[in-house]
Design a protein around this motif. Structure first.
Motif, PDB file in Angstrom:
ATOM      1  N   ARG A  82      -9.555   4.728   8.835  1.00 28.14           N
ATOM      2  CA  ARG A  82      -9.478   5.874   7.946  1.00 28.14           C
ATOM      3  C   ARG A  82      -8.196   6.656   8.228  1.00 28.14           C
ATOM      4  O   ARG A  82      -7.634   6.599   9.317  1.00 28.14           O
ATOM      5  CB  ARG A  82     -10.674   6.815   8.153  1.00 28.14           C
ATOM      6  N   LEU A  83      -7.772   7.400   7.219  1.00 27.95           N
ATOM      7  CA  LEU A  83      -6.705   8.374   7.416  1.00 27.95           C
ATOM      8  C   LEU A  83      -7.339   9.698   7.800  1.00 27.95           C
ATOM      9  O   LEU A  83      -8.370  10.091   7.255  1.00 27.95           O
ATOM     10  CB  LEU A  83      -5.895   8.530   6.133  1.00 27.95           C
ATOM     11  N   ALA A  84      -6.712  10.388   8.723  1.00 28.44           N
ATOM     12  CA  ALA A  84      -7.241  11.663   9.209  1.00 28.44           C
ATOM     13  C   ALA A  84      -6.346  12.809   8.768  1.00 28.44           C
ATOM     14  O   ALA A  84      -5.114  12.703   8.798  1.00 28.44           O
ATOM     15  CB  ALA A  84      -7.347  11.646  10.730  1.00 28.44           C
ATOM     16  N   LEU A  85      -6.982  13.903   8.364  1.00 31.49           N
ATOM     17  CA  LEU A  85      -6.240  15.114   8.012  1.00 31.49           C
ATOM     18  C   LEU A  85      -5.988  15.916   9.270  1.00 31.49           C
ATOM     19  O   LEU A  85      -6.927  16.320   9.958  1.00 31.49           O
ATOM     20  CB  LEU A  85      -7.054  15.941   7.011  1.00 31.49           C
ATOM     21  N   HIS A  86      -4.700  16.149   9.572  1.00 31.19           N
ATOM     22  CA  HIS A  86      -4.354  16.916  10.761  1.00 31.19           C
ATOM     23  C   HIS A  86      -4.120  18.391  10.456  1.00 31.19           C
ATOM     24  O   HIS A  86      -4.509  19.254  11.237  1.00 31.19           O
ATOM     25  CB  HIS A  86      -3.103  16.327  11.425  1.00 31.19           C
ATOM     26  N   ALA A  87      -3.471  18.688   9.334  1.00 25.50           N
ATOM     27  CA  ALA A  87      -3.154  20.095   9.060  1.00 25.50           C
ATOM     28  C   ALA A  87      -2.769  20.288   7.602  1.00 25.50           C
ATOM     29  O   ALA A  87      -2.265  19.369   6.950  1.00 25.50           O
ATOM     30  CB  ALA A  87      -2.009  20.573   9.960  1.00 25.50           C
ATOM     31  N   VAL A  88      -3.032  21.494   7.121  1.00 24.07           N
ATOM     32  CA  VAL A  88      -2.511  21.943   5.829  1.00 24.07           C
ATOM     33  C   VAL A  88      -1.861  23.300   6.077  1.00 24.07           C
ATOM     34  O   VAL A  88      -2.514  24.233   6.546  1.00 24.07           O
ATOM     35  CB  VAL A  88      -3.625  22.080   4.768  1.00 24.07           C
TER      36      VAL A  88
ATOM     37  N   LEU B 235      -1.026  13.992   7.487  1.00 19.48           N
ATOM     38  CA  LEU B 235      -2.040  12.960   7.650  1.00 19.48           C
ATOM     39  C   LEU B 235      -1.626  12.010   8.768  1.00 19.48           C
ATOM     40  O   LEU B 235      -0.446  11.866   9.060  1.00 19.48           O
ATOM     41  CB  LEU B 235      -2.213  12.148   6.362  1.00 19.48           C
ATOM     42  N   ALA B 236      -2.623  11.357   9.341  1.00 18.14           N
ATOM     43  CA  ALA B 236      -2.339  10.389  10.397  1.00 18.14           C
ATOM     44  C   ALA B 236      -3.191   9.148  10.204  1.00 18.14           C
ATOM     45  O   ALA B 236      -4.366   9.228   9.841  1.00 18.14           O
ATOM     46  CB  ALA B 236      -2.609  10.992  11.769  1.00 18.14           C
ATOM     47  N   SER B 237      -2.575   7.994  10.434  1.00 20.74           N
ATOM     48  CA  SER B 237      -3.305   6.737  10.543  1.00 20.74           C
ATOM     49  C   SER B 237      -3.318   6.381  12.028  1.00 20.74           C
ATOM     50  O   SER B 237      -2.909   7.173  12.870  1.00 20.74           O
ATOM     51  CB  SER B 237      -2.620   5.642   9.724  1.00 20.74           C
ATOM     52  N   LYS B 238      -3.765   5.165  12.345  1.00 20.40           N
ATOM     53  CA  LYS B 238      -3.770   4.738  13.742  1.00 20.40           C
ATOM     54  C   LYS B 238      -2.357   4.554  14.283  1.00 20.40           C
ATOM     55  O   LYS B 238      -2.141   4.583  15.486  1.00 20.40           O
ATOM     56  CB  LYS B 238      -4.531   3.414  13.882  1.00 20.40           C
ATOM     57  N   THR B 239      -1.397   4.401  13.375  1.00 21.94           N
ATOM     58  CA  THR B 239      -0.052   4.040  13.826  1.00 21.94           C
ATOM     59  C   THR B 239       1.035   5.029  13.434  1.00 21.94           C
ATOM     60  O   THR B 239       2.154   4.907  13.903  1.00 21.94           O
ATOM     61  CB  THR B 239       0.343   2.659  13.272  1.00 21.94           C
TER      62      THR B 239
ATOM     63  N   LEU C 123      -8.910   2.883   0.636  1.00 15.03           N
ATOM     64  CA  LEU C 123      -7.710   2.717   1.439  1.00 15.03           C
ATOM     65  C   LEU C 123      -7.908   1.836   2.663  1.00 15.03           C
ATOM     66  O   LEU C 123      -6.938   1.303   3.207  1.00 15.03           O
ATOM     67  CB  LEU C 123      -7.211   4.095   1.920  1.00 15.03           C
ATOM     68  N   THR C 124      -9.155   1.652   3.094  1.00 15.07           N
ATOM     69  CA  THR C 124      -9.417   0.955   4.354  1.00 15.07           C
ATOM     70  C   THR C 124      -8.682  -0.371   4.490  1.00 15.07           C
ATOM     71  O   THR C 124      -8.058  -0.628   5.526  1.00 15.07           O
ATOM     72  CB  THR C 124     -10.928   0.747   4.546  1.00 15.07           C
ATOM     73  N   PRO C 125      -8.697  -1.262   3.485  1.00 17.72           N
ATOM     74  CA  PRO C 125      -7.993  -2.543   3.670  1.00 17.72           C
ATOM     75  C   PRO C 125      -6.487  -2.393   3.862  1.00 17.72           C
ATOM     76  O   PRO C 125      -5.840  -3.286   4.393  1.00 17.72           O
ATOM     77  CB  PRO C 125      -8.291  -3.298   2.361  1.00 17.72           C
ATOM     78  N   TYR C 126      -5.939  -1.250   3.417  1.00 13.78           N
ATOM     79  CA  TYR C 126      -4.491  -1.069   3.479  1.00 13.78           C
ATOM     80  C   TYR C 126      -4.038  -0.379   4.766  1.00 13.78           C
ATOM     81  O   TYR C 126      -2.860  -0.426   5.104  1.00 13.78           O
ATOM     82  CB  TYR C 126      -4.014  -0.246   2.283  1.00 13.78           C
ATOM     83  N   VAL C 127      -4.955   0.297   5.467  1.00 14.31           N
ATOM     84  CA  VAL C 127      -4.552   1.055   6.651  1.00 14.31           C
ATOM     85  C   VAL C 127      -5.135   0.491   7.928  1.00 14.31           C
ATOM     86  O   VAL C 127      -4.933   1.049   8.993  1.00 14.31           O
ATOM     87  CB  VAL C 127      -4.945   2.549   6.537  1.00 14.31           C
ATOM     88  N   THR C 128      -5.865  -0.647   7.848  1.00 11.91           N
ATOM     89  CA  THR C 128      -6.407  -1.248   9.053  1.00 11.91           C
ATOM     90  C   THR C 128      -5.272  -1.616   9.986  1.00 11.91           C
ATOM     91  O   THR C 128      -4.365  -2.347   9.609  1.00 11.91           O
ATOM     92  CB  THR C 128      -7.216  -2.511   8.719  1.00 11.91           C
ATOM     93  N   PRO C 129      -5.270  -1.102  11.211  1.00 12.23           N
ATOM     94  CA  PRO C 129      -4.169  -1.389  12.128  1.00 12.23           C
ATOM     95  C   PRO C 129      -4.167  -2.834  12.570  1.00 12.23           C
ATOM     96  O   PRO C 129      -5.206  -3.495  12.587  1.00 12.23           O
ATOM     97  CB  PRO C 129      -4.451  -0.457  13.320  1.00 12.23           C
TER      98      PRO C 129
END
Length: 224
Positions: free
Chosen positions: A75-81, A97-101, A204-210
């Motif tokens: 998943r993508l995580a929301l860090h700040a707005v 936003l942040a992904s695993k990478t 989005l999961t298939p596109y952001v899997t590390p």
């Protein structure tokens, strides 16, 4: 590690074959020796050759497969707005936003009105997603609205958007919602960003899997 069980022990070459049949993956012999030393597998060394318990191999693959089946998709995580002042009383809405990478921050400049800032928060979220995915998907924001919930001192933000999957002619229409925290009820920008992610994260999961190696998975899922 010494094997004191009554299980049949097999040489590394046969262990490789058994793992390949179970996991469609064949670790090299050096990796198998490392797994024995780390405690992932039960085995012993005899006459400069390593042997692995067949029961240990069966338990190993069963545990790994169960963990992989239940592992939640990336998943993508929301860090700040954040809100920044700009010229002519405009505002810049920055979403991180942040992904695993990777971590990405994008911003949209808008007029200082609740509706414009909500739209900017959702659009900045989509822009950040687009950057993380390296343009693998394209998005169209259809609508973002702040809704009060009748008879409750609470509200939510709802987002409607279109997704163009470039490897498919089919366009998806997705919706997402997020509850508004009381402290941000006047201009619920974080809720707008979270609602946008809520609409998209499963897609989005298939596109952001590390990119994860089997060794990484094993170190994560199996106790040492």
């Amino acid at each position: 590690m010494s094997d004191n069980s009554t299980s049949e022990n097999v040489p590394l070459a046969e262990a490789q074959k058994l793992l390949s049949e179970s996991l469609n993956y064949t670790p090299d012999k050096e990796t198998l020796v490392e797994w024995i030393k780390l405690g992932y597998l039960v085995g012993e060394e005899r006459d400069s050759e390593f042997y692995i318990s067949k029961d240990s191999l069966a338990n190993f693959t069963e545990q790994l497969q169960k963990n992989l089946e239940t592992k939640r998709g990336a998943r993508l995580a929301l860090h700040a707005v954040d809100i920044w002042k700009r010229e002519d009383d405009n505002r810049a809405i920055a979403v991180t936003l942040a992904s695993k990478t990777t971590v990405v921050t994008t911003e949209k400049v808008c007029k200082e009105s609740n509706s414009d800032m909500l739209t900017a928060a959702a659009q900045a979220t989509l822009d950040a997603i687009t950057e993380i995915l390296e343009n693998k998907l394209s998005f169209e924001l259809v609508q973002v609205k702040h809704h009060s919930i009748s008879k409750m001192e609470q509200s939510l933000v709802a987002v409607l958007l279109n997704v163009d999957q470039k490897d498919s002619s089919k366009k998806l229409t997705l919706s997402g919602v997020a509850m508004v925290e009381a402290s941000t009820a006047s201009v619920p920008l974080q809720a707008a960003a979270r609602a946008t992610l809520n609409a998209l994260n499963r897609t989005l999961t298939p596109y952001v899997t590390p990119q994860t190696t089997w060794r990484d998975m094993i170190r994560k899922f199996l106790p040492v």
